[in-house]
Scaffold this motif. Structure first.
Motif, mmCIF file in Angstrom:
data_model
loop_
_atom_site.group_PDB
_atom_site.id
_atom_site.type_symbol
_atom_site.label_atom_id
_atom_site.label_comp_id
_atom_site.label_asym_id
_atom_site.label_seq_id
_atom_site.Cartn_x
_atom_site.Cartn_y
_atom_site.Cartn_z
ATOM 1 N N MET A 1 0.848 -1.187 0.000
ATOM 2 C CA MET A 1 0.000 0.000 0.000
ATOM 3 C C MET A 1 0.889 1.244 0.000
ATOM 4 O O MET A 1 1.777 1.378 0.841
ATOM 5 C CB MET A 1 -0.917 0.003 1.220
ATOM 6 C CG MET A 1 -1.744 1.265 1.329
ATOM 7 S SD MET A 1 -2.962 1.285 2.654
ATOM 8 C CE MET A 1 -1.946 1.202 4.085
ATOM 9 N N THR A 2 0.626 2.139 -0.923
ATOM 10 C CA THR A 2 1.346 3.398 -0.985
ATOM 11 C C THR A 2 0.681 4.405 -0.055
ATOM 12 O O THR A 2 -0.555 4.510 -0.020
ATOM 13 C CB THR A 2 1.346 3.957 -2.420
ATOM 14 O OG1 THR A 2 1.896 2.977 -3.292
ATOM 15 C CG2 THR A 2 2.134 5.242 -2.510
ATOM 16 N N VAL A 3 1.475 5.129 0.702
ATOM 17 C CA VAL A 3 0.968 6.213 1.548
ATOM 18 C C VAL A 3 1.339 7.529 0.880
ATOM 19 O O VAL A 3 2.514 7.803 0.641
ATOM 20 C CB VAL A 3 1.563 6.139 2.969
ATOM 21 C CG1 VAL A 3 1.089 7.328 3.799
ATOM 22 C CG2 VAL A 3 1.185 4.824 3.641
ATOM 23 N N TYR A 4 0.326 8.311 0.562
ATOM 24 C CA TYR A 4 0.542 9.637 -0.018
ATOM 25 C C TYR A 4 0.396 10.670 1.091
ATOM 26 O O TYR A 4 -0.667 10.774 1.708
ATOM 27 C CB TYR A 4 -0.484 9.925 -1.119
ATOM 28 C CG TYR A 4 -0.360 9.038 -2.318
ATOM 29 C CD1 TYR A 4 0.650 9.225 -3.252
ATOM 30 C CD2 TYR A 4 -1.280 8.014 -2.540
ATOM 31 C CE1 TYR A 4 0.758 8.418 -4.370
ATOM 32 C CE2 TYR A 4 -1.183 7.194 -3.650
ATOM 33 C CZ TYR A 4 -0.167 7.400 -4.560
ATOM 34 O OH TYR A 4 -0.067 6.585 -5.653
ATOM 35 N N ARG A 5 1.454 11.414 1.332
ATOM 36 C CA ARG A 5 1.402 12.487 2.328
ATOM 37 C C ARG A 5 1.240 13.802 1.583
ATOM 38 O O ARG A 5 1.999 14.083 0.646
ATOM 39 C CB ARG A 5 2.670 12.480 3.167
ATOM 40 C CG ARG A 5 2.779 11.250 4.035
ATOM 41 C CD ARG A 5 4.072 11.195 4.829
ATOM 42 N NE ARG A 5 4.081 10.038 5.711
ATOM 43 C CZ ARG A 5 4.497 8.826 5.348
ATOM 44 N NH1 ARG A 5 4.955 8.626 4.104
ATOM 45 N NH2 ARG A 5 4.461 7.827 6.201
ATOM 46 N N GLN B 1 -3.285 4.990 0.965
ATOM 47 C CA GLN B 1 -3.726 5.838 2.070
ATOM 48 C C GLN B 1 -3.274 7.257 1.793
ATOM 49 O O GLN B 1 -2.113 7.484 1.451
ATOM 50 C CB GLN B 1 -3.141 5.348 3.392
ATOM 51 C CG GLN B 1 -3.610 6.176 4.583
ATOM 52 C CD GLN B 1 -3.268 5.502 5.886
ATOM 53 O OE1 GLN B 1 -3.989 4.644 6.350
ATOM 54 N NE2 GLN B 1 -2.151 5.898 6.480
ATOM 55 N N LEU B 2 -4.195 8.190 1.927
ATOM 56 C CA LEU B 2 -3.872 9.607 1.811
ATOM 57 C C LEU B 2 -3.777 10.161 3.222
ATOM 58 O O LEU B 2 -4.724 10.038 4.011
ATOM 59 C CB LEU B 2 -4.950 10.349 1.025
ATOM 60 C CG LEU B 2 -4.800 11.872 0.973
ATOM 61 C CD1 LEU B 2 -3.556 12.267 0.179
ATOM 62 C CD2 LEU B 2 -6.037 12.513 0.380
ATOM 63 N N GLU B 3 -2.626 10.747 3.546
ATOM 64 C CA GLU B 3 -2.430 11.394 4.845
ATOM 65 C C GLU B 3 -2.386 12.892 4.621
ATOM 66 O O GLU B 3 -1.418 13.420 4.073
ATOM 67 C CB GLU B 3 -1.146 10.906 5.506
ATOM 68 C CG GLU B 3 -1.220 9.466 5.931
ATOM 69 C CD GLU B 3 -0.037 9.026 6.781
ATOM 70 O OE1 GLU B 3 0.935 9.803 6.923
ATOM 71 O OE2 GLU B 3 -0.104 7.900 7.303
ATOM 72 N N LEU B 4 -3.450 13.561 5.017
ATOM 73 C CA LEU B 4 -3.612 14.993 4.793
ATOM 74 C C LEU B 4 -3.237 15.770 6.046
ATOM 75 O O LEU B 4 -3.657 15.417 7.154
ATOM 76 C CB LEU B 4 -5.063 15.283 4.407
ATOM 77 C CG LEU B 4 -5.414 16.709 4.035
ATOM 78 C CD1 LEU B 4 -4.732 17.104 2.727
ATOM 79 C CD2 LEU B 4 -6.931 16.856 3.905
ATOM 80 N N THR B 5 -2.431 16.804 5.870
ATOM 81 C CA THR B 5 -2.074 17.702 6.970
ATOM 82 C C THR B 5 -2.255 19.136 6.490
ATOM 83 O O THR B 5 -2.409 19.382 5.287
ATOM 84 C CB THR B 5 -0.605 17.515 7.405
ATOM 85 O OG1 THR B 5 0.248 17.813 6.293
ATOM 86 C CG2 THR B 5 -0.343 16.104 7.894
ATOM 87 N N TRP B 6 -2.223 20.054 7.427
ATOM 88 C CA TRP B 6 -2.152 21.467 7.050
ATOM 89 C C TRP B 6 -1.556 22.289 8.177
ATOM 90 O O TRP B 6 -1.615 21.929 9.340
ATOM 91 C CB TRP B 6 -3.499 22.035 6.631
ATOM 92 C CG TRP B 6 -4.610 21.946 7.634
ATOM 93 C CD1 TRP B 6 -4.796 22.700 8.754
ATOM 94 C CD2 TRP B 6 -5.715 21.038 7.572
ATOM 95 N NE1 TRP B 6 -5.947 22.331 9.394
ATOM 96 C CE2 TRP B 6 -6.531 21.317 8.691
ATOM 97 C CE3 TRP B 6 -6.096 20.037 6.684
ATOM 98 C CZ2 TRP B 6 -7.707 20.610 8.940
ATOM 99 C CZ3 TRP B 6 -7.266 19.346 6.939
ATOM 100 C CH2 TRP B 6 -8.048 19.632 8.053
ATOM 101 N N ASP B 7 -0.958 23.373 7.775
ATOM 102 C CA ASP B 7 -0.408 24.366 8.683
ATOM 103 C C ASP B 7 -1.288 25.593 8.525
ATOM 104 O O ASP B 7 -1.270 26.243 7.474
ATOM 105 C CB ASP B 7 1.042 24.660 8.298
ATOM 106 C CG ASP B 7 1.679 25.712 9.184
ATOM 107 O OD1 ASP B 7 1.043 26.765 9.448
ATOM 108 O OD2 ASP B 7 2.826 25.506 9.600
#
Length: 197
Positions: A1-5, A59-65
């Motif tokens: 599984m690829t994790v996209y950050r 899996q998409l790992e979404l973050t924000w500042d």
């Protein structure tokens, strides 16, 4: 599984400002959910990606500042709060606007270098890469607040009372290339599927 950050502030570089600025407050309001465990970053979306006959799970790992988002749009926090609390006329469109923003993220991650050039008004696909008459190319987006994979399957496949988006898109003779981007907030789930060709 690829994790996209993916950092949400990157969307301002990956897509044009006009398509990004009104979607980011909705993403910030919608994605964290109501429970404390869901409000911590990164926000993880299981992602089914289908191209042709091949489906892969990522899996998409979404973050924000929020400071970096404010540098692009000083009102982002205030607009996100109004959407989250329902103190805006846009309150009924929160899932739709958030799905637009998340679709722009998916385009940027899964279709690198593809840029949205226009949006359709009231007809599919929502986002357009090519506006050549009878050769449209783009992505149709939809979001559901609840229901997970079941809700997304109902949107894509339809129900006994409503034709699904997949069939709607396949029936269109003016579309040369189109993908379907579906998002659910609780439980989190997402689909990016090439429908045509």
């Amino acid at each position: 599984m690829t994790v996209y950050r993916y950092a949400l502030e990157q969307l301002y570089a990956d897509q044009d400002f006009e398509w990004v600025v009104d979607t980011i407050p909705a993403v910030v309001a919608w994605v964290p959910g109501d429970s404390r465990p869901k409000r911590s970053q990164p926000f993880r979306f299981p992602l089914r990606h289908t191209v042709g006959q091949y489906t892969s799970t990522h899996q998409l790992e979404l973050t924000w500042d929020i400071g970096q988002l404010r540098a692009q749009d000083p009102t982002v926090s205030q607009r996100a709060k109004r959407l989250r609390t329902g103190k805006t006329v846009q309150r009924e469109h929160l899932a739709e606007l958030a799905a637009y923003g998340l679709t722009l993220v998916a385009i940027s991650v899964l279709m690198p270098r593809r840029r949205v050039v226009a949006m359709n008004n009231g007809v599919a696909p929502d986002f357009l890469f090519d506006v050549t008459p009878n050769r449209l190319s783009g992505v149709e987006a939809a979001g559901r607040s609840r229901g997970g994979w079941g809700a997304l399957n109902a949107v894509g496949n339809g129900t006994p009372k409503k034709r699904g988006k997949r069939k709607q898109l396949l029936a269109r003779t003016d579309i040369a290339e189109v993908s379907l981007s579906l998002w659910c907030a609780s439980p989190r789930a997402s689909v990016m599927e090439q429908v045509k060709p």
